[in-house]
Write an enzyme that holds these catalytic residues in place. Structure first.
Site, PDB file in Angstrom:
ATOM      1  CD  GLU A   1      -3.630   3.675  -3.052  1.00 49.89           C
ATOM      2  OE1 GLU A   1      -2.709   4.092  -2.335  1.00 49.89           O
ATOM      3  OE2 GLU A   1      -3.894   2.467  -3.178  1.00 49.89           O
TER       4      GLU A   1
ATOM      5  CD  GLU B   1      -2.676   0.314  -6.793  1.00 49.56           C
ATOM      6  OE1 GLU B   1      -2.206  -0.033  -5.694  1.00 49.56           O
ATOM      7  OE2 GLU B   1      -2.488   1.429  -7.294  1.00 49.56           O
TER       8      GLU B   1
END
Ligand code: AHR
Length: 496
Positions: free
Chosen positions: A173, A292
């Site tokens: 991320e 995720e």
């Protein structure tokens, strides 16, 4: 009673299903690693400190790969803290989750854990505080030969043979301002490209996952994705997606239609992949890794107050969450031509289908759809034609009551059909039509359902929402009639 028709033809193939779609994610966060996977003080611990009950529950899920060690944790993690004699490993402050990291569980322990589960490790390299050299060193430690600095260190730690870790995430991320060492797209793209080159020079067989947007609400989405892909296209194999869902405003009708949003996210990124491939004049392909995904909104706690293994984000899942998870898995099959990896986040205690206490283990509602998909979805995904009654939602307009996917495994001639009935009130009578075959038998029909979308399992009441084997529908030549309760997930095992 609503009526639906489901048309199946084994010639209508979407793609081969990648088994890695049934993978998981374990992060040094809260009680995922400590007290979850690794707990030497537990009465359930084996001689390596791994919880046997957790291993058994994960073993049943048959996760094909596990991504580790983070997550936001990754971007401040110094992997060399977590190897070698345990009494010499430093205690550190983990800035991502404001917790104390003891480093008693690190790369070697994780790879041992993967060996116990017979699952592929997917390791992350730190692109926040870590350098491209650190990333390359970790590849050398895991996959390099002895007779080199890091290969020899691994051998000294009891592993002369290289581990041969194939899957690697190049950061986590990195588009998020919350990320330790967050970069803009060009900065990250260039750093990831250089890290990827070094990692590949150590081991040309590695498969690399680039950081895509953290979710589809990011202000930089999907421009981030285009930029980093253009910079790294020929160096990487997968592009990551992350997304956490929630029934934030108590609008269950819309919540139960979330597959529309999941599909839209995949479709947009598929467009970006096609565009960049053309722009790069490349013959190389990059696939999506949804590494995720899960429901996460009831417990968003992320501040460990500088303690070890704090209780963070221990979400309790109810029936409607399980129906969203089942739809996510339906989407994985329907998009299996471009989606090749998917990791439920996470696998124990933290936003997980499994929660541990000192003495016992609880399976949440979401455990069961994952279990059925992981066990039954194999071979190819079929493009099923569904004619379903619809209902109105605030977020997605008119949506079909049924959400369906199907797989067909030629090796054993078994088909699986997965059906969510999104309606909170209406049963659906679904007529199944096999257009190119006369099935031999419907071997089993499993259903997860309850009259109330909010019911959940607890340590006191662990079996409130568990699947039951319902009477398999009777075959009548090439068709069968199936009753679908409101708020239900059904999995059929069909011998073709
Ligand atoms: O899984 C919990 C967190 O969610 C991860 O650390 C991060 O990558 C994401 O924002």
């Amino acid at each position: 009673m609503a009526q639906a028709n489901i048309y199946i033809d084994t010639n209508r193939v979407i793609s081969t299903i990648s088994p890695l779609l049934f993978s998981g994610f374990a992060e040094h966060m809260g009680r995922c690693i400590y007290e979850g996977i690794y707990d030497p003080a537990s009465p359930h611990a084996d001689e390596h400190g791994l919880r046997r009950d957790v291993l058994a529950a994960l073993h049943d899920l048959n996760l094909r790969s596990i991504r580790y060690p983070g997550g936001n944790f990754l971007s401040g993690y110094c992997w060399e803290d977590g190897i070698g004699p345990k009494d010499q490993r430093p205690r550190r402050r983990d800035l991502a989750w404001k917790s104390i990291e003891t480093n008693q569980f690190g790369t070697d322990e994780f790879l041992h854990f993967c060996g116990e589960l017979n699952t592929e490790p997917m390791l992350g390299v730190n692109m926040g505080t870590g350098s491209i050299q650190d990333a390359a060193n970790l590849v050398e430690y895991c996959n390099g030969p002895v007779g080199t600095r890091y290969g020899d260190r691994r051998a000294r730690h009891g592993h002369a043979d290289p581990y041969g870790v194939k899957y690697w995430c190049v950061g986590n991320e990195m588009d998020g301002p919350w990320q330790i060492g967050h970069l803009d797209a060009v900065e990250y793209g260039k750093k990831a490209r250089e890290a990827a080159k070094m990692m590949r020079w150590h081991d040309p067989s590695v498969a690399l996952v680039l950081c895509g947007s953290s979710n589809s609400e990011m202000p930089t989405y999907p421009e981030w994705d285009r930029t980093v892909l253009e910079l790294c296209w020929d160096q990487v194999n997968y592009h990551s997606m992350h997304y956490y869902a929630g029934n934030w405003d108590g609008d269950t009708d819309s919540y139960l239609a979330l597959s529309a949003e999941f599909e839209n996210f995949v479709d947009t990124l598929t467009g970006v992949l096609r565009y960049v491939k053309a722009r790069c004049r490349s013959k190389h392909d990059v696939y999506l890794s949804w590494d995720e995904w899960n429901v996460w909104y009831k417990d968003r706690s992320g501040d460990g107050r500088w303690t070890e293994a704090p209780h963070l984000s221990e979400e309790v899942y109810n029936l409607e969450d399980a129906l969203v998870v089942a739809q996510w898995l339906n989407v994985f099959l329907r998009k299996s031509d471009v989606l090749k990896i998917a990791c439920i986040a996470q696998i124990v205690n933290v936003i997980s289908p499994i929660t541990t206490s000192r003495d016992s283990l609880l399976k949440h509602t979401t455990y069961y759809p994952l279990l059925f998909f992981s066990k039954l979805a194999a071979g190819i995904a079929l493009d099923v034609n569904v004619k379903s009654p619809t209902y109105q939602t605030k977020k997605f307009g008119e949506m079909p009551l049924l959400d369906v996917s199907s797989s067909y495994d030629e090796a054993n001639n078994m088909q699986a059909i997965f059906i969510v009935n999104r309606s909170q009130t209406r049963s659906v009578t679904a007529e199944l039509h096999w257009q190119d075959r006369t099935p031999e038998a419907i071997r089993a029909a499993h259903q997860l359902s309850a009259p109330d979308s909010k019911v959940f399992n607890s340590f006191e009441n662990p079996n409130r929402v568990v699947p039951t084997q319902i009477t398999a529908p009777r075959l009548d030549g090439q068709s069968a009639i199936l009753e679908l309760a409101p708020l239900s997930f059904t999995a059929l095992e069909v011998k073709l």
